[in-house]
Write a protein that holds these residues in place. Structure first.
Motif, PDB file in Angstrom:
ATOM      1  N   THR A 170      -4.128   0.510  -2.102  1.00  0.00           N
ATOM      2  CA  THR A 170      -3.803  -0.725  -1.406  1.00  0.00           C
ATOM      3  C   THR A 170      -4.028  -1.933  -2.309  1.00  0.00           C
ATOM      4  N   LEU A 171      -3.235  -2.957  -2.106  1.00  0.00           N
ATOM      5  CA  LEU A 171      -3.566  -4.244  -2.700  1.00  0.00           C
ATOM      6  C   LEU A 171      -4.739  -4.834  -1.922  1.00  0.00           C
ATOM      7  N   THR A 172      -5.493  -5.700  -2.557  1.00  0.00           N
ATOM      8  CA  THR A 172      -6.673  -6.282  -1.918  1.00  0.00           C
ATOM      9  C   THR A 172      -6.343  -7.642  -1.308  1.00  0.00           C
ATOM     10  N   ALA A 173      -7.168  -8.060  -0.378  1.00  0.00           N
ATOM     11  CA  ALA A 173      -6.906  -9.301   0.362  1.00  0.00           C
ATOM     12  C   ALA A 173      -6.800 -10.529  -0.541  1.00  0.00           C
ATOM     13  N   PRO A 174      -7.683 -10.717  -1.538  1.00  0.00           N
ATOM     14  CA  PRO A 174      -7.566 -11.933  -2.359  1.00  0.00           C
ATOM     15  C   PRO A 174      -6.222 -12.076  -3.058  1.00  0.00           C
ATOM     16  N   ILE A 175      -5.608 -10.958  -3.452  1.00  0.00           N
ATOM     17  CA  ILE A 175      -4.309 -11.020  -4.112  1.00  0.00           C
ATOM     18  C   ILE A 175      -3.212 -11.346  -3.107  1.00  0.00           C
ATOM     19  N   VAL A 176      -3.254 -10.707  -1.967  1.00  0.00           N
ATOM     20  CA  VAL A 176      -2.260 -10.994  -0.927  1.00  0.00           C
ATOM     21  C   VAL A 176      -2.330 -12.453  -0.502  1.00  0.00           C
ATOM     22  N   GLN A 228      -7.614   6.694  -8.025  1.00  0.00           N
ATOM     23  CA  GLN A 228      -8.077   5.524  -8.768  1.00  0.00           C
ATOM     24  C   GLN A 228      -7.185   5.248  -9.970  1.00  0.00           C
ATOM     25  N   GLN A 229      -6.678   6.297 -10.609  1.00  0.00           N
ATOM     26  CA  GLN A 229      -5.744   6.107 -11.714  1.00  0.00           C
ATOM     27  C   GLN A 229      -4.460   5.441 -11.228  1.00  0.00           C
ATOM     28  N   VAL A 230      -3.990   5.860 -10.067  1.00  0.00           N
ATOM     29  CA  VAL A 230      -2.783   5.267  -9.479  1.00  0.00           C
ATOM     30  C   VAL A 230      -3.014   3.793  -9.176  1.00  0.00           C
ATOM     31  N   ALA A 231      -4.167   3.494  -8.590  1.00  0.00           N
ATOM     32  CA  ALA A 231      -4.492   2.097  -8.269  1.00  0.00           C
ATOM     33  C   ALA A 231      -4.575   1.256  -9.532  1.00  0.00           C
ATOM     34  N   ALA A 281      -7.080  -1.222  -4.842  1.00  0.00           N
ATOM     35  CA  ALA A 281      -8.257  -0.432  -4.475  1.00  0.00           C
ATOM     36  C   ALA A 281      -7.799   0.865  -3.822  1.00  0.00           C
ATOM     37  N   VAL A 282      -8.746   1.785  -3.651  1.00  0.00           N
ATOM     38  CA  VAL A 282      -8.492   3.073  -3.007  1.00  0.00           C
ATOM     39  C   VAL A 282      -9.222   3.100  -1.669  1.00  0.00           C
ATOM     40  N   ASP A 314       0.845  -1.188   0.000  1.00  0.00           N
ATOM     41  CA  ASP A 314       0.000   0.000   0.000  1.00  0.00           C
ATOM     42  C   ASP A 314       0.878   1.236   0.000  1.00  0.00           C
ATOM     43  N   GLU A 315       0.252   2.349  -0.322  1.00  0.00           N
ATOM     44  CA  GLU A 315       0.974   3.616  -0.341  1.00  0.00           C
ATOM     45  C   GLU A 315       0.007   4.760  -0.120  1.00  0.00           C
TER      46      GLU A 315
END
Length: 241
Positions: A176-182, A111-114, A163-164, A70-71
């Motif tokens: 942030t990355l989302t839980a399913p990917i992590v 959202q563009q960054v995500a 996601a944002v 995340d950032e």
């Protein structure tokens, strides 16, 4: 697996040792080591340990590929930037190739960054769901991890890789990355230190219902580890010791 360390310095040394072990194993198996970094003080201590010997010269840094979980959407030189912290604590001191460092670049609308980071992940992993060799995570006092904040729509995201999220009291958004990917990762390591985490930690570890964002982190087939110092572990029941 839960492992309790005497203090946060011992925890950081333990995390650095595991990082090095997994890096060697991954490079031997598939010639690269992909790691997802976290922000926060406890990860910072781990990065500082990795920047010193023996890890500085023994980890196969030229095979390490670095991503972020995340950032904050702040300028790259803002002290709140997770990428800046990791560079200052670790990446500027080891031989990671510049092309192997993949920060979340906050140079547009959130959202563009995500979306852009989702594309970068897809291109790197061949448009298949990312499977990181190691994911490093922290734990917030409110039970959040990454920028999966309580009540945010990111908690319910099952399709997008990124996601944002935003706290009402903050003047910036987060990607942030989302839980399913992590949860695709081979190893997920939570780093939790300090008495400020003592109240929330047992709830995250023991509560049957998952009201805390960190409880969404459940590897599909990988290894979940918790490295905790004694200050953070003081309220954990004996069966988890």
């Amino acid at each position: 697996m839960l492992q309790i360390f005497d203090d946060r310095d011992a925890l950081a040394q333990g995390a650095a040792a595991l990082f090095a072990e997994l890096a060697h194993n991954a490079v031997a198996d598939h010639d690269r080591f992909t790691v997802l970094l976290a922000g926060g003080e406890t990860p910072r201590l781990t990065y500082q340990a990795l920047a010193q010997e023996p890890y500085r010269s023994t980890v196969p840094w030229d095979k390490v590929h670095v991503f972020w979980g995340d950032e904050r959407c702040v300028p790259e030189d803002d002290p709140r930037s997770n990428a800046l912290m990791a560079r200052q604590a670790l990446l500027d001191h080891v031989a990671v190739r510049a092309e192997n460092i993949h920060p979340i670049r906050s140079n547009g609308l959130p959202q563009q960054v995500a979306d852009a980071y989702g594309v970068e992940l897809a291109e790197y992993f061949g448009w298949e769901a990312p499977c990181f060799d190691l994911v490093l995570l922290g734990l917030g006092d409110d039970g959040h991890t990454l920028s999966l904040l309580p009540g945010s729509a990111a908690l319910k995201e099952h399709l997008r890789w990124t996601a944002v999220a935003k706290r009402p009291e903050e003047d910036f958004s987060r990607v942030t990355l989302t839980a399913p990917i992590v949860n695709q990762a081979a190893t997920i390591l939570f780093l939790v230190a300090g008495s400020g985490k003592a109240q929330v930690l047992p709830h995250v570890l023991e509560d049957a219902d998952p009201p805390y964002p960190a409880q969404l982190i459940q590897p599909d087939s990988g290894d979940l580890r918790w490295f905790v110092d004694r200050d953070a572990a003081q309220e954990i029941s004996e069966q988890n010791d």
